[in-house]
Design a protein around this motif. Structure first.
Motif, PDB file in Angstrom:
ATOM      1  N   ASP A  76       9.895  40.948 -61.011  1.00  0.00           N
ATOM      2  CA  ASP A  76      10.517  40.548 -62.177  1.00  0.00           C
ATOM      3  C   ASP A  76      12.013  40.844 -62.266  1.00  0.00           C
ATOM      4  O   ASP A  76      12.834  40.048 -62.619  1.00  0.00           O
ATOM      5  N   MET A  77      12.545  42.078 -61.631  1.00  0.00           N
ATOM      6  CA  MET A  77      13.661  42.295 -61.575  1.00  0.00           C
ATOM      7  C   MET A  77      14.814  41.350 -60.846  1.00  0.00           C
ATOM      8  O   MET A  77      15.704  40.747 -61.219  1.00  0.00           O
ATOM      9  N   GLU A  78      13.886  40.989 -59.776  1.00  0.00           N
ATOM     10  CA  GLU A  78      14.592  39.948 -58.713  1.00  0.00           C
ATOM     11  C   GLU A  78      14.881  38.627 -59.219  1.00  0.00           C
ATOM     12  O   GLU A  78      15.490  37.762 -58.994  1.00  0.00           O
ATOM     13  N   ILE A  79      13.420  38.345 -59.787  1.00  0.00           N
ATOM     14  CA  ILE A  79      13.397  36.933 -60.428  1.00  0.00           C
ATOM     15  C   ILE A  79      14.515  36.660 -61.339  1.00  0.00           C
ATOM     16  O   ILE A  79      15.311  35.656 -61.459  1.00  0.00           O
TER      17      ILE A  79
ATOM     18  N   ALA B 266      19.376  34.336 -63.420  1.00  0.00           N
ATOM     19  CA  ALA B 266      20.410  34.354 -64.007  1.00  0.00           C
ATOM     20  C   ALA B 266      21.687  34.021 -63.332  1.00  0.00           C
ATOM     21  O   ALA B 266      22.634  33.467 -63.859  1.00  0.00           O
ATOM     22  N   GLU B 267      21.731  34.096 -61.784  1.00  0.00           N
ATOM     23  CA  GLU B 267      22.620  33.740 -61.067  1.00  0.00           C
ATOM     24  C   GLU B 267      22.978  32.202 -61.060  1.00  0.00           C
ATOM     25  O   GLU B 267      23.861  31.613 -61.255  1.00  0.00           O
ATOM     26  N   ASP B 268      21.631  31.788 -60.847  1.00  0.00           N
ATOM     27  CA  ASP B 268      21.473  30.310 -60.853  1.00  0.00           C
ATOM     28  C   ASP B 268      21.969  29.618 -62.360  1.00  0.00           C
ATOM     29  O   ASP B 268      22.759  28.425 -62.117  1.00  0.00           O
TER      30      ASP B 268
ATOM     31  N   ALA C 211      14.609  26.303 -66.121  1.00  0.00           N
ATOM     32  CA  ALA C 211      15.467  25.428 -65.230  1.00  0.00           C
ATOM     33  C   ALA C 211      15.750  26.330 -64.022  1.00  0.00           C
ATOM     34  O   ALA C 211      15.648  25.791 -62.965  1.00  0.00           O
ATOM     35  N   GLY C 212      16.005  27.527 -64.192  1.00  0.00           N
ATOM     36  CA  GLY C 212      16.332  28.480 -63.143  1.00  0.00           C
ATOM     37  C   GLY C 212      15.053  28.745 -62.155  1.00  0.00           C
ATOM     38  O   GLY C 212      15.332  28.558 -60.882  1.00  0.00           O
ATOM     39  N   LEU C 213      13.948  28.975 -62.997  1.00  0.00           N
ATOM     40  CA  LEU C 213      12.703  29.151 -61.990  1.00  0.00           C
ATOM     41  C   LEU C 213      12.437  28.067 -61.260  1.00  0.00           C
ATOM     42  O   LEU C 213      12.199  28.049 -59.959  1.00  0.00           O
ATOM     43  N   ALA C 214      12.513  26.811 -61.842  1.00  0.00           N
ATOM     44  CA  ALA C 214      12.386  25.521 -60.941  1.00  0.00           C
ATOM     45  C   ALA C 214      13.378  25.445 -59.918  1.00  0.00           C
ATOM     46  O   ALA C 214      12.963  25.393 -58.535  1.00  0.00           O
ATOM     47  N   ASN C 215      14.543  25.751 -59.917  1.00  0.00           N
ATOM     48  CA  ASN C 215      15.587  25.991 -59.024  1.00  0.00           C
ATOM     49  C   ASN C 215      15.016  26.950 -57.914  1.00  0.00           C
ATOM     50  O   ASN C 215      15.433  26.692 -56.591  1.00  0.00           O
ATOM     51  N   ILE C 216      14.792  28.125 -58.200  1.00  0.00           N
ATOM     52  CA  ILE C 216      14.745  29.207 -57.290  1.00  0.00           C
ATOM     53  C   ILE C 216      13.240  28.681 -56.575  1.00  0.00           C
ATOM     54  O   ILE C 216      13.169  29.299 -55.368  1.00  0.00           O
TER      55      ILE C 216
ATOM     56  N   GLY D 206      23.895  30.976 -64.815  1.00  0.00           N
ATOM     57  CA  GLY D 206      24.915  31.634 -65.205  1.00  0.00           C
ATOM     58  C   GLY D 206      24.747  32.569 -66.651  1.00  0.00           C
ATOM     59  O   GLY D 206      25.409  32.333 -67.660  1.00  0.00           O
ATOM     60  N   ILE D 207      23.510  33.138 -66.548  1.00  0.00           N
ATOM     61  CA  ILE D 207      23.252  33.929 -67.770  1.00  0.00           C
ATOM     62  C   ILE D 207      23.413  35.429 -67.652  1.00  0.00           C
ATOM     63  O   ILE D 207      23.415  35.807 -66.605  1.00  0.00           O
ATOM     64  N   LYS D 208      24.303  35.834 -68.596  1.00  0.00           N
ATOM     65  CA  LYS D 208      24.617  37.195 -68.612  1.00  0.00           C
ATOM     66  C   LYS D 208      23.538  38.157 -69.388  1.00  0.00           C
ATOM     67  O   LYS D 208      23.276  37.743 -70.457  1.00  0.00           O
ATOM     68  N   TYR D 209      23.146  39.326 -68.757  1.00  0.00           N
ATOM     69  CA  TYR D 209      22.027  40.014 -69.515  1.00  0.00           C
ATOM     70  C   TYR D 209      22.335  41.484 -69.079  1.00  0.00           C
ATOM     71  O   TYR D 209      22.888  41.905 -68.232  1.00  0.00           O
ATOM     72  N   GLU D 210      21.667  42.177 -69.949  1.00  0.00           N
ATOM     73  CA  GLU D 210      21.475  43.778 -69.761  1.00  0.00           C
ATOM     74  C   GLU D 210      19.940  44.077 -69.640  1.00  0.00           C
ATOM     75  O   GLU D 210      19.330  43.417 -70.691  1.00  0.00           O
ATOM     76  N   MET D 211      19.552  44.769 -68.658  1.00  0.00           N
ATOM     77  CA  MET D 211      18.217  44.817 -68.509  1.00  0.00           C
ATOM     78  C   MET D 211      17.771  46.254 -69.029  1.00  0.00           C
ATOM     79  O   MET D 211      18.311  47.283 -68.767  1.00  0.00           O
ATOM     80  N   HIS D 212      16.626  46.416 -69.760  1.00  0.00           N
ATOM     81  CA  HIS D 212      16.264  47.695 -70.520  1.00  0.00           C
ATOM     82  C   HIS D 212      14.899  48.135 -70.161  1.00  0.00           C
ATOM     83  O   HIS D 212      14.093  47.343 -70.531  1.00  0.00           O
ATOM     84  N   ASN D 213      14.489  48.826 -69.050  1.00  0.00           N
ATOM     85  CA  ASN D 213      13.251  49.253 -68.740  1.00  0.00           C
ATOM     86  C   ASN D 213      12.508  50.123 -69.495  1.00  0.00           C
ATOM     87  O   ASN D 213      12.895  51.442 -69.180  1.00  0.00           O
ATOM     88  N   GLU D 214      11.984  50.034 -70.537  1.00  0.00           N
ATOM     89  CA  GLU D 214      11.682  50.790 -71.455  1.00  0.00           C
ATOM     90  C   GLU D 214      10.108  50.927 -71.615  1.00  0.00           C
ATOM     91  O   GLU D 214       9.539  51.876 -72.651  1.00  0.00           O
ATOM     92  N   GLY D 215       9.416  50.142 -70.921  1.00  0.00           N
ATOM     93  CA  GLY D 215       7.805  50.295 -71.088  1.00  0.00           C
ATOM     94  C   GLY D 215       7.246  48.876 -71.726  1.00  0.00           C
ATOM     95  O   GLY D 215       8.115  48.233 -72.412  1.00  0.00           O
ATOM     96  N   PHE D 216       6.080  48.869 -71.607  1.00  0.00           N
ATOM     97  CA  PHE D 216       5.419  47.425 -72.189  1.00  0.00           C
ATOM     98  C   PHE D 216       5.373  47.221 -73.649  1.00  0.00           C
ATOM     99  O   PHE D 216       5.915  46.340 -74.215  1.00  0.00           O
TER     100      PHE D 216
END
Ligand code: GLN
Length: 259
Positions: A66-69, A74-76, A239-244, A78-88
């Motif tokens: 998930d982190m890499e997808i 985001a790179e594809d 759109a990014g998922l289709a591209n990657i 141009g999404i800027k984001y902050e990831m918070h790994n807090e649990g499900f």
């Protein structure tokens, strides 16, 4: 004239910084702000759900499918984001309260969840299995406790079969807590997504076995936003998922984690 323009720009910059760092609940404000071009999205995830998201103790960063997808999309796009790994469960709550813009956490797309979330296209399929110490059979669950994870479809599955097998359920916040409860014998078994427990068994992280015959309720995992919110982010994700997928990046990520 130039000086005036420059001054105006400085004033505008200070004003926007003041807005961003402004008073009140900062995270809620961030999520509520409508999509500006330079918006930094707040994205929540699980924290002990390998191979999808887990702490790499060598680098002290969260890694996984998930982190890499997310990073690749985001790179594809141009999404800027902050990831918070807090649990499900915490991620579900954060998206529902508007504190987070989205979550990516090996989250199964279900009709029930579609009432409160909008999902991306599915990016991985999985179902649930029952896991216990080697030699345990489904008959051994009778009169015992089975571990399940709060707010998950594994918990729902456990609820749906508990009368048939005669067990009661103990809920845990994290998959790691759940495996530990089974390993120590506090619970006779647990319910988990097949790929996740499969990975933990394969890597030797846990010494448990899958005792159910095949994964139940196999469905897609999706990236999720609060229903009716962040449509632009969701579109970009798709759109990014289709591209990657087209570029081979998606297959490369999955292969890295053993798929
Ligand atoms: N796929 C499961 C669900 O959506 C579990 C997700 C998780 O524990 N991160 O409920």
């Amino acid at each position: 004239m130039k000086k005036v323009l420059a001054l105006m720009m400085v004033v505008a910059m200070i004003a926007s910084v003041a807005v961003l760092s402004g008073c009140g609940n900062k995270t809620a404000d961030t999520a509520a702000t409508t999509a500006a071009a330079d918006k930094t999205y707040i994205i929540y995830s699980d924290n002990a759900f390998a191979p999808f998201e887990y702490l790499d103790t060598e680098t002290n960063t969260y890694v996984g499918v998930d982190m890499e997808i997310m990073a690749a999309i985001a790179e594809d796009q141009g999404i800027k984001y902050e990831m918070h790994n807090e649990g499900f469960d915490a991620s579900m709550g954060a998206v529902q309260s508007g504190q987070a813009d989205a979550m990516i956490a090996g989250m199964t797309i279900t009709d029930e969840r579609k009432e409160t979330f909008d999902f991306s296209e599915p990016y991985f399929d999985d179902g649930q299995v029952i896991v216990a110490k080697e030699g345990t059979t489904l008959d051994d669950l009778k009169g015992k406790t089975v571990a399940a994870k709060t707010s998950t479809v594994g918990g729902e599955y456990a609820e749906s079969i508990k009368d048939q097998y005669g067990f009661t359920i103990n809920y845990y916040e994290g998959s790691d807590n759940m495996y530990q409860a089974v390993s120590t014998g506090a619970d006779v078994a647990c319910v988990e997504d097949f790929s996740v427990i499969g990975y933990a068994i394969k890597t030797g992280e846990v010494k448990l076995s899958i005792i159910s015959s095949e994964p139940a309720n196999v469905k897609g995992y999706g990236f999720a936003v609060q229903k009716g919110k962040n449509a632009e982010l969701l579109q970009k994700f798709d759109a990014g998922l289709a591209n990657i997928k087209a570029s081979g990046k998606y297959a490369e990520i999955l292969k890295k984690y053993g798929y």
